[in-house]
Design a protein around this motif. Sequence first.
Motif, short mmCIF file in Angstrom:
data_model
loop_
_atom_site.label_atom_id
_atom_site.label_comp_id
_atom_site.label_asym_id
_atom_site.label_seq_id
_atom_site.Cartn_x
_atom_site.Cartn_y
_atom_site.Cartn_z
N LEU A 24 -28.30 -4.21 16.41
CA LEU A 24 -27.13 -5.09 16.33
C LEU A 24 -26.15 -4.67 15.25
CD1 LEU A 24 -29.07 -8.43 16.84
CD2 LEU A 24 -27.56 -7.32 18.49
N ALA A 25 -26.34 -3.48 14.67
CA ALA A 25 -25.48 -3.01 13.58
C ALA A 25 -24.51 -1.94 14.07
CB ALA A 25 -26.33 -2.45 12.45
N LEU A 26 -23.30 -1.98 13.51
CA LEU A 26 -22.27 -1.01 13.87
C LEU A 26 -22.25 0.20 12.93
CD1 LEU A 26 -19.38 -3.53 14.63
CD2 LEU A 26 -20.42 -1.97 16.29
N HIS A 27 -23.08 0.20 11.89
CA HIS A 27 -22.97 1.24 10.85
C HIS A 27 -24.09 2.27 10.89
CE1 HIS A 27 -25.85 -1.58 9.09
NE2 HIS A 27 -26.22 -0.63 8.26
N VAL A 28 -24.88 2.30 11.97
CA VAL A 28 -26.03 3.21 12.00
C VAL A 28 -25.87 4.34 13.03
CG1 VAL A 28 -27.60 1.44 11.15
CG2 VAL A 28 -27.30 1.71 13.62
N GLY A 29 -24.66 4.58 13.51
CA GLY A 29 -24.41 5.68 14.43
C GLY A 29 -24.62 5.36 15.89
N ASP A 30 -24.82 4.10 16.22
CA ASP A 30 -25.01 3.68 17.61
C ASP A 30 -23.65 3.58 18.29
OD1 ASP A 30 -26.18 2.77 19.92
OD2 ASP A 30 -27.16 1.05 19.01
N ASP A 31 -23.66 3.53 19.61
CA ASP A 31 -22.44 3.36 20.39
C ASP A 31 -21.87 1.97 20.13
OD1 ASP A 31 -20.49 2.99 22.30
OD2 ASP A 31 -21.71 3.61 23.99
N PRO A 32 -20.67 1.86 19.54
CA PRO A 32 -20.13 0.54 19.20
C PRO A 32 -20.01 -0.39 20.39
CG PRO A 32 -18.87 2.26 18.11
CD PRO A 32 -19.80 2.95 19.07
N ALA A 33 -19.68 0.15 21.56
CA ALA A 33 -19.54 -0.70 22.74
C ALA A 33 -20.89 -1.31 23.11
CB ALA A 33 -18.98 0.11 23.91
N GLN A 34 -21.96 -0.53 22.98
CA GLN A 34 -23.28 -1.05 23.30
C GLN A 34 -23.73 -2.09 22.27
OE1 GLN A 34 -25.22 -0.47 26.07
NE2 GLN A 34 -23.29 0.44 26.77
N VAL A 35 -23.39 -1.86 21.01
CA VAL A 35 -23.73 -2.84 19.97
C VAL A 35 -23.03 -4.16 20.24
CG1 VAL A 35 -23.57 -3.40 17.52
CG2 VAL A 35 -24.18 -1.08 18.23
N ARG A 36 -21.76 -4.10 20.58
CA ARG A 36 -21.02 -5.33 20.86
C ARG A 36 -21.56 -6.04 22.10
NH1 ARG A 36 -16.72 -1.82 18.98
NH2 ARG A 36 -15.99 -2.59 16.96
N LEU A 37 -22.00 -5.26 23.07
CA LEU A 37 -22.60 -5.86 24.26
C LEU A 37 -23.90 -6.58 23.88
CD1 LEU A 37 -22.74 -6.30 27.32
CD2 LEU A 37 -23.88 -4.06 27.49
N ARG A 38 -24.72 -5.97 23.05
CA ARG A 38 -25.96 -6.62 22.62
C ARG A 38 -25.66 -7.88 21.81
NH1 ARG A 38 -27.23 -1.28 20.40
NH2 ARG A 38 -27.85 0.01 22.18
N ARG A 39 -24.65 -7.82 20.97
CA ARG A 39 -24.28 -9.01 20.20
C ARG A 39 -23.86 -10.14 21.13
NH1 ARG A 39 -20.80 -7.06 14.85
NH2 ARG A 39 -22.50 -5.91 13.82
N ARG A 40 -23.12 -9.78 22.17
CA ARG A 40 -22.69 -10.82 23.11
C ARG A 40 -23.88 -11.39 23.87
NH1 ARG A 40 -20.45 -14.96 23.25
NH2 ARG A 40 -19.48 -15.71 25.16
N GLU A 41 -24.83 -10.54 24.23
CA GLU A 41 -26.03 -11.03 24.90
C GLU A 41 -26.81 -11.99 24.00
OE1 GLU A 41 -27.90 -7.35 25.82
OE2 GLU A 41 -26.87 -7.11 27.75
N LEU A 42 -26.85 -11.70 22.71
CA LEU A 42 -27.51 -12.60 21.76
C LEU A 42 -26.78 -13.94 21.71
CD1 LEU A 42 -29.48 -13.29 19.48
CD2 LEU A 42 -27.94 -12.09 17.91
N GLU A 43 -25.46 -13.90 21.69
CA GLU A 43 -24.69 -15.14 21.63
C GLU A 43 -24.91 -15.99 22.89
OE1 GLU A 43 -21.27 -13.08 18.85
OE2 GLU A 43 -21.07 -13.08 21.04
N LEU A 44 -24.98 -15.34 24.03
CA LEU A 44 -25.23 -16.08 25.27
C LEU A 44 -26.65 -16.65 25.29
CD1 LEU A 44 -23.44 -13.74 27.81
CD2 LEU A 44 -22.63 -15.94 26.93
N ALA A 45 -27.62 -15.86 24.79
CA ALA A 45 -28.99 -16.35 24.73
C ALA A 45 -29.12 -17.54 23.78
CB ALA A 45 -29.93 -15.22 24.29
N ALA A 46 -28.28 -17.57 22.76
CA ALA A 46 -28.30 -18.68 21.81
C ALA A 46 -27.54 -19.90 22.31
CB ALA A 46 -27.69 -18.24 20.48
N GLY A 47 -26.82 -19.74 23.43
CA GLY A 47 -26.05 -20.86 23.98
C GLY A 47 -24.74 -21.11 23.27
#
Length: 243
Positions: A24-47
Motif C-alpha cells: 500500500l506504499a508509493l515509495h517502494v518502487g511499486d507501480d503507482p497505479a496498482q498501489v492506488r488500486l489496492r488502496r481503493r480496494e481497501l477503502e471499499l472493503a472498509a465501507g
Amino acid sequence: MFSWRAEVRPGVWVAFTDAAAGNLALHVGDDPAQVRLRRRELELAAGLGTRRFQYMNQVHGSDVAVIDPAAAAAGPAQTALTADAMVSRGGPLAVMVADCVPVVLVGEPAAGAPLLGVVHAGRPGVASGIVHAAVARLRALGSGRISAWLGPSICGNCYEVPDAMRAEVAALVPATWCSTSRGTPGLDLPAGVRGQLEADDVTVEYSGGCTLEDETLFSYRRDSNTGRFAGPVWTVGSDWTND
C-alpha cells in the motif's frame, strides 16, 4: 486482506492489513497505479463509499498533522502530508509499516465526532516522542479518554541492534531495553510504545504479533525489498460520516 479488524466503538473501526491486501506504499518502487488500486480496494472493503484514507509521507520524524475531514473526500488529488502522526475529527486515516509499530488512537471528546489518530512509531520516532506528541495533539483537540491499538511489528526477541544503539534509545525510553532470543543486544519497540502510552494515561486495547515471525505480513528485516501494510482507522454507519 485484514490480519485483524474490529468495531472498537459504535461506528468506529480499527484494522491492520496483511500481505494479501498487497503493498500500500508509493515509495517502494511499486507501480503507482496498482498501489492506488489496492488502496481503493481497501477503502471499499472498509465501507468508506466515496471517502478516502489519508496517508502520510513518513520520514521517522516527530511532526503531527491535523487533518480536516474534507481531506478524505473523493477525488484523485488526495495529497499525502510529510509527518509521522496524524489526527482528525472523524476523517479516515492510515499509517504504513513493515516492522515499525503502527499505532492507532481513538479519543472520546465530550461531544461530536470521535477523534482519530495514527502514529508511525519506528526506532527514531519512539526515541523522539512521536507517540507523546500525537496523544498531546488529541488532548488539545478536546479528547477525554484515549485508547490505543498497536498493530504487528518486529518484537524484541527479533530486533537485533548494536549495543551502543540499544543504550542510546533505552536511555530515553527504558522499556525498550532487551536482549534478543540469541542473547544479543535488542530493542523492544512495542514495549517502549506501551510504556509511553501508559505514562500518558492511554489504555492499550490490542497489541499485534511479530512481523518478522509472521510471513503473512511484510517485514523489512526479512526482505528489504518489501511492501508496506497499513493500520487504518475510520467511521462507518454514524452521523460522523459524510456519505
